[in-house]
Motif scaffolding. Structure first.
Motif, PDB file in Angstrom:
ATOM      1  N   GLN A  98      26.340 -13.180   1.693  1.00  0.00           N
ATOM      2  CA  GLN A  98      27.092 -13.222   2.951  1.00  0.00           C
ATOM      3  C   GLN A  98      28.588 -13.051   2.698  1.00  0.00           C
ATOM      4  OE1 GLN A  98      25.843 -13.167   6.048  1.00  0.00           O
ATOM      5  NE2 GLN A  98      23.846 -13.020   5.023  1.00  0.00           N
ATOM      6  N   LEU A  99      29.056 -13.618   1.600  1.00  0.00           N
ATOM      7  CA  LEU A  99      30.475 -13.469   1.258  1.00  0.00           C
ATOM      8  C   LEU A  99      30.786 -12.015   0.912  1.00  0.00           C
ATOM      9  CD1 LEU A  99      32.590 -15.951  -0.764  1.00  0.00           C
ATOM     10  CD2 LEU A  99      32.739 -13.529  -1.293  1.00  0.00           C
ATOM     11  N   LEU A 100      29.875 -11.370   0.193  1.00  0.00           N
ATOM     12  CA  LEU A 100      30.074  -9.957  -0.151  1.00  0.00           C
ATOM     13  C   LEU A 100      30.062  -9.086   1.098  1.00  0.00           C
ATOM     14  CD1 LEU A 100      27.873  -9.646  -3.374  1.00  0.00           C
ATOM     15  CD2 LEU A 100      30.366  -9.760  -3.231  1.00  0.00           C
ATOM     16  N   LYS A 101      29.192  -9.396   2.042  1.00  0.00           N
ATOM     17  CA  LYS A 101      29.152  -8.659   3.309  1.00  0.00           C
ATOM     18  C   LYS A 101      30.460  -8.838   4.075  1.00  0.00           C
ATOM     19  CE  LYS A 101      25.619  -8.610   6.001  1.00  0.00           C
ATOM     20  NZ  LYS A 101      24.483  -9.084   6.837  1.00  0.00           N
ATOM     21  N   GLU A 102      31.000 -10.056   4.024  1.00  0.00           N
ATOM     22  CA  GLU A 102      32.283 -10.326   4.682  1.00  0.00           C
ATOM     23  C   GLU A 102      33.392  -9.494   4.030  1.00  0.00           C
ATOM     24  OE1 GLU A 102      35.299 -12.250   7.026  1.00  0.00           O
ATOM     25  OE2 GLU A 102      33.133 -12.028   7.267  1.00  0.00           O
ATOM     26  N   ALA A 103      33.364  -9.376   2.713  1.00  0.00           N
ATOM     27  CA  ALA A 103      34.366  -8.580   2.003  1.00  0.00           C
ATOM     28  C   ALA A 103      34.271  -7.107   2.403  1.00  0.00           C
ATOM     29  CB  ALA A 103      34.181  -8.742   0.497  1.00  0.00           C
ATOM     30  N   VAL A 104      33.057  -6.587   2.496  1.00  0.00           N
ATOM     31  CA  VAL A 104      32.861  -5.184   2.891  1.00  0.00           C
ATOM     32  C   VAL A 104      33.369  -4.973   4.310  1.00  0.00           C
ATOM     33  CG1 VAL A 104      31.144  -3.413   3.375  1.00  0.00           C
ATOM     34  CG2 VAL A 104      30.919  -4.844   1.349  1.00  0.00           C
ATOM     35  N   SER A 105      33.048  -5.907   5.203  1.00  0.00           N
ATOM     36  CA  SER A 105      33.488  -5.801   6.595  1.00  0.00           C
ATOM     37  C   SER A 105      35.011  -5.784   6.692  1.00  0.00           C
ATOM     38  CB  SER A 105      32.912  -6.976   7.406  1.00  0.00           C
ATOM     39  OG  SER A 105      33.400  -6.956   8.736  1.00  0.00           O
ATOM     40  N   ARG A 106      35.664  -6.690   5.972  1.00  0.00           N
ATOM     41  CA  ARG A 106      37.124  -6.753   6.009  1.00  0.00           C
ATOM     42  C   ARG A 106      37.753  -5.507   5.407  1.00  0.00           C
ATOM     43  NH1 ARG A 106      39.371 -12.730   4.498  1.00  0.00           N
ATOM     44  NH2 ARG A 106      37.793 -13.976   5.571  1.00  0.00           N
ATOM     45  N   TYR A 107      37.117  -4.989   4.354  1.00  0.00           N
ATOM     46  CA  TYR A 107      37.634  -3.793   3.720  1.00  0.00           C
ATOM     47  C   TYR A 107      37.702  -2.637   4.721  1.00  0.00           C
ATOM     48  CZ  TYR A 107      38.181   0.100   0.476  1.00  0.00           C
ATOM     49  OH  TYR A 107      38.644   1.209  -0.153  1.00  0.00           O
ATOM     50  N   HIS A 108      36.656  -2.484   5.498  1.00  0.00           N
ATOM     51  CA  HIS A 108      36.623  -1.393   6.485  1.00  0.00           C
ATOM     52  C   HIS A 108      37.572  -1.667   7.657  1.00  0.00           C
ATOM     53  CE1 HIS A 108      33.582   0.807   4.397  1.00  0.00           C
ATOM     54  NE2 HIS A 108      32.699  -0.173   4.463  1.00  0.00           N
ATOM     55  N   LEU A 109      37.655  -2.924   8.082  1.00  0.00           N
ATOM     56  CA  LEU A 109      38.532  -3.261   9.201  1.00  0.00           C
ATOM     57  C   LEU A 109      40.007  -3.103   8.825  1.00  0.00           C
ATOM     58  CD1 LEU A 109      36.796  -6.452  10.675  1.00  0.00           C
ATOM     59  CD2 LEU A 109      37.023  -4.229  11.790  1.00  0.00           C
TER      60      LEU A 109
ATOM     61  N   SER B 274      31.520  -8.306  -9.575  1.00  0.00           N
ATOM     62  CA  SER B 274      32.269  -9.442  -9.024  1.00  0.00           C
ATOM     63  C   SER B 274      31.745 -10.788  -9.505  1.00  0.00           C
ATOM     64  CB  SER B 274      32.218  -9.412  -7.494  1.00  0.00           C
ATOM     65  OG  SER B 274      30.892  -9.643  -7.032  1.00  0.00           O
ATOM     66  N   SER B 275      30.505 -10.805  -9.993  1.00  0.00           N
ATOM     67  CA  SER B 275      29.832 -12.055 -10.383  1.00  0.00           C
ATOM     68  C   SER B 275      29.716 -13.026  -9.216  1.00  0.00           C
ATOM     69  CB  SER B 275      30.574 -12.734 -11.551  1.00  0.00           C
ATOM     70  OG  SER B 275      30.608 -11.877 -12.678  1.00  0.00           O
ATOM     71  N   ILE B 276      29.756 -12.490  -7.997  1.00  0.00           N
ATOM     72  CA  ILE B 276      29.607 -13.306  -6.791  1.00  0.00           C
ATOM     73  C   ILE B 276      28.151 -13.206  -6.345  1.00  0.00           C
ATOM     74  CG2 ILE B 276      30.279 -13.595  -4.383  1.00  0.00           C
ATOM     75  CD1 ILE B 276      33.028 -12.399  -5.156  1.00  0.00           C
ATOM     76  N   ARG B 277      27.513 -14.335  -6.218  1.00  0.00           N
ATOM     77  CA  ARG B 277      26.097 -14.346  -5.867  1.00  0.00           C
ATOM     78  C   ARG B 277      25.851 -14.582  -4.374  1.00  0.00           C
ATOM     79  NH1 ARG B 277      26.277 -11.888  -9.579  1.00  0.00           N
ATOM     80  NH2 ARG B 277      25.726 -12.392 -11.728  1.00  0.00           N
ATOM     81  N   ASP B 278      26.893 -14.931  -3.661  1.00  0.00           N
ATOM     82  CA  ASP B 278      26.772 -15.195  -2.219  1.00  0.00           C
ATOM     83  C   ASP B 278      26.796 -13.864  -1.460  1.00  0.00           C
ATOM     84  OD1 ASP B 278      27.124 -15.844   0.473  1.00  0.00           O
ATOM     85  OD2 ASP B 278      28.416 -17.558   0.028  1.00  0.00           O
TER      86      ASP B 278
END
Length: 248
Positions: free
Chosen positions: A235-246, A229-233
């Motif tokens: 917390q943002l990646l954790k938010e993406a994982v959380s939303r994916y599961h929800l 993803s080339s995303i270094r944040d």
């Protein structure tokens, strides 16, 4: 850029609001009229809620469409491989959504009323269209607050960056005739909205990669997600994982 979500010729789908032109090049609605379509921009659908909104517009435009066939079409575009959406959803969830939308048959949300509707069967250059709009809605006059609010709402719904020049372009008017609306307070709000939309776009990108990495029940590895993803944040990646599961 308008990308059709469905093969409308093959399945005989009405892709946008239907108007009777009686041979005219365009229709003019001084008070504005609701306009819906089943196209997307270069941006993909980012969530199940957006897919459901497309279904609301679909059944509104095609009220007699076969429900089983509609389920099949929506299951097809709900697959990441279709290129229209960032992640794949199960057939049971898509079928349940289609049944609900068809049962409710709500009038879809329309972010902006259209005053000029051009006949899709007639060719007019962009310059000709701009000239017609300018003549009809007097673009040398200051647009109303409602007009500007409608454009901003539509840009937000499409997750497109909001700028003064973009708003002026959508209204076929000048930068200076819309500048009055953008007070310091409203500009601060718009900057916040644009920042949040950028963040949401990054989350959508991460979710699409998560869907690829977890194909066939594979375990998600955060390091791999970060690399792709080339995303270094973090917390943002954790938010993406959380939303994916929800949203799964």
């Amino acid at each position: 850029m308008r990308i059709p979500l469905f093969d409308y010729e093959r399945h005989r789908i009405i892709m946008e609001s239907n108007f009777t032109f009686s041979g005219k090049d365009y229709l003019f609605f001084p008070e504005g009229v609701n306009y819906y379509h089943l196209y997307r921009s270069s941006r993909k659908l980012n969530s199940f809620a957006e897919l459901a909104y497309v279904a609301e517009k679909f059944i509104y435009l095609n009220p007699d469409f076969d429900v089983d066939k509609m389920k099949s079409l929506f299951f097809a575009i709900s697959d990441r491989e279709s290129g229209h959406i960032v992640r794949t959803y199960t057939q049971s969830r898509v079928d349940e959504m289609v049944d609900r939308v068809v049962g409710e048959r709500m009038t879809p949300f329309c972010p902006r009323l259209r005053k000029v509707i051009f006949n899709p069967s007639k060719y007019l250059s962009k310059e000709d269209k701009n000239s017609i709009v300018a003549k009809l809605i007097h673009t040398k006059e200051k647009p109303s607050e409602d007009d500007i609010d409608g454009v901003i709402q539509e840009l937000w719904l499409n997750k497109e960056k909001i700028t003064i020049r973009r708003v002026a372009k959508e209204l076929d008017t000048s930068f200076y005739l819309v500048r009055w609306y953008f007070t310091d307070e409203k500009m601060e709000d718009i900057r916040s909205v644009n920042k949040e939309m950028k963040r949401e776009a990054m989350i959508a990108k991460a979710i699409e990669i998560i869907d690829e990495l977890t194909d066939n029940g594979n375990k998600l590895k955060m390091r791999r997600l970060k690399q792709l993803s080339s995303i270094r944040d973090y917390q943002l990646l954790k938010e993406a994982v959380s939303r994916y599961h929800l949203d799964g």
